[in-house]
Design a protein around this motif. Structure first.
Motif, PDB file in Angstrom:
ATOM      1  N   UNK A 191      72.027   7.981   2.008  1.00  0.00           N
ATOM      2  CA  UNK A 191      71.350   8.963   2.857  1.00  0.00           C
ATOM      3  C   UNK A 191      71.765   8.804   4.316  1.00  0.00           C
ATOM      4  N   UNK A 192      71.928   7.557   4.763  1.00  0.00           N
ATOM      5  CA  UNK A 192      72.373   7.315   6.148  1.00  0.00           C
ATOM      6  C   UNK A 192      73.794   7.826   6.354  1.00  0.00           C
ATOM      7  N   UNK A 201      64.146   7.336   0.855  1.00  0.00           N
ATOM      8  CA  UNK A 201      65.058   6.750  -0.134  1.00  0.00           C
ATOM      9  C   UNK A 201      64.337   5.692  -0.960  1.00  0.00           C
ATOM     10  N   UNK A 202      64.627   5.671  -2.266  1.00  0.00           N
ATOM     11  CA  UNK A 202      63.876   4.807  -3.181  1.00  0.00           C
ATOM     12  C   UNK A 202      64.471   3.406  -3.294  1.00  0.00           C
ATOM     13  N   UNK A 203      65.658   3.180  -2.787  1.00  0.00           N
ATOM     14  CA  UNK A 203      66.278   1.866  -2.880  1.00  0.00           C
ATOM     15  C   UNK A 203      67.234   1.684  -1.704  1.00  0.00           C
ATOM     16  N   UNK A 204      67.698   0.442  -1.524  1.00  0.00           N
ATOM     17  CA  UNK A 204      68.640   0.161  -0.440  1.00  0.00           C
ATOM     18  C   UNK A 204      69.947   0.942  -0.630  1.00  0.00           C
TER      19      UNK A 204
END
Length: 382
Positions: free
Chosen positions: A216-217, A207-210
């Motif tokens: 995704x989680x 993933x590219x950011x928080x």
């Protein structure tokens, strides 16, 4: 000789037939002579009745209902007024809104101005042909979509029947249709399911950011949750944290989830496998939710489909396209392959044994008793 009078500038006649003390009234409107009995013996009361009757006919003419009686639009309005009230607590609001959407988008534009008495089996077939012609930029509706639209149409016609506007509901079944081919619903085998959740776990790491990591989680835990509970995607979208409890199951001694499910048939109940517990605990830790917060406020369809495409899992060997619904089908398939009781699976999934037998028969081999199937009578001794 019969007595005759005119009112409203000669537009309406009030008269008596020979030998009858009751006054009749008549008028010519919209190319047709119209007559009715006033059921009055007094001429004054008969004239009042005739005036009211004529004004009512004029009103019906302005509304477009004079020639054919109440319209489909009027019946649909009556249906929408009573359906939600009469099914309160028994039907999911989304299911109710589905009826209203089908009326608004498809049925009313086609049938709206027609009188309910004009809606015959032939008119319904004309509607099917119109919808399936695909003379727009949109693809033709699927068989299930058409079935849902016809169900809504039948509801409206039954409403008209209850109001006395029609004498019977016409046959709205599709002609020329024989027995439908029984298809097995798209699911994931154990190997494909492992490939899927391994990919969603890796998706978290890349993933590219928080924000994207959080999505995704959530997707990863949603897949594990659904594949270990068998709930439908729409049921998952309605779930709140207060609907789920972690319990020790008395029958198995295992830690599982007990879920209060709100779906298209109202409230049902579900017991998960142990595999659903840890994903739920992670969501609790990650989201710190209020009891009324939704478990899955995002549907994740685009993210899920992207991963299916990347892993070459979007289509099964029979050409069926996989969706989030395939996780429910996988849950049922896994339970059948492990020899679980079909009746208990049906109860836990809020469906029928017949539906499972129809769509998951390929997985029923483990539940067949060869000893019972291959029983032989002993030959008679001679």
């Amino acid at each position: 000789m019969a007595e005759k009078h005119t009112i409203l500038g000669g537009k309406v006649y009030v008269y008596q037939r020979e030998g009858s003390p009751v006054w009749q009234c008549s008028t010519y409107l919209e190319g047709k002579n119209r007559r009715v009995s006033t059921k009055e013996r007094s001429l004054g009361k008969a004239k009042d009745f005739a005036e009211d009757w004529y004004l009512q006919l004029r009103q019906m003419k302005s509304e477009g209902t004079l020639l054919s009686g109440p319209t489909f639009a009027q019946a649909a309005k009556r249906f929408t007024e009573e359906y939600e009230i009469m099914t309160e607590g028994e039907r999911n609001p989304v299911y109710v809104q589905g009826h209203y959407g089908r009326l608004r988008n498809h049925l009313l534009p086609f049938f709206g101005k027609m009188g309910v008495k004009e809606i015959t089996a032939g008119a319904v077939q004309d509607y099917r042909i119109f919808r399936l012609k695909n003379d727009t930029n949109f693809k033709p509706p699927s068989r299930s979509t058409m079935l849902h639209e016809i169900v809504t149409l039948r509801h409206v016609l039954k409403t008209a029947l209850r109001q006395g506007w029609i004498d019977y509901v016409p046959d709205v079944s599709a002609p020329y249709s024989g027995s439908k081919k029984v298809t097995h619903r798209a699911w994931f085998s154990h190997e494909e399911y492992k490939k899927l959740y391994t990919a969603t776990r890796e998706n978290i790491k890349t993933a590219v950011s928080a924000y994207h990591k959080r999505l995704a989680e959530q997707l990863h835990d949603k897949i594990l949750f659904m594949a270990n509970t068998g709930i439908r995607p729409d049921e998952a979208n309605w779930l709140e944290y207060r609907d789920v409890q972690i319990v020790e199951d008395d029958a198995t001694g295992e830690t599982i989830l007990e879920i209060q499910v709100r779906g298209k048939r109202g409230v049902g109940y579900c017991k998960s496998t142990t595999g659903a517990v840890r994903p739920f605990e992670r969501m609790m830790e990650r989201n710190q939710p209020e009891p009324t917060d939704r478990l899955f406020p995002v549907d994740h369809k685009k993210q899920f489909n992207r991963i299916l495409e990347e892993q070459d899992l979007k289509v099964d060997r029979e050409g069926n396209r996989r969706t989030l619904y395939s996780l429910r089908h996988s849950y049922i398939s896994f339970r059948l392959l492990e020899g679980a009781d079909i009746y208990q699976i049906a109860k836990n999934c809020r469906t029928s044994v017949e539906m499972i037998e129809k769509h998951y028969a390929v997985h029923l081999k483990n539940s067949l008793d060869a000893a019972a199937i291959n029983v032989r009578k002993k030959p008679f001794s001679t």
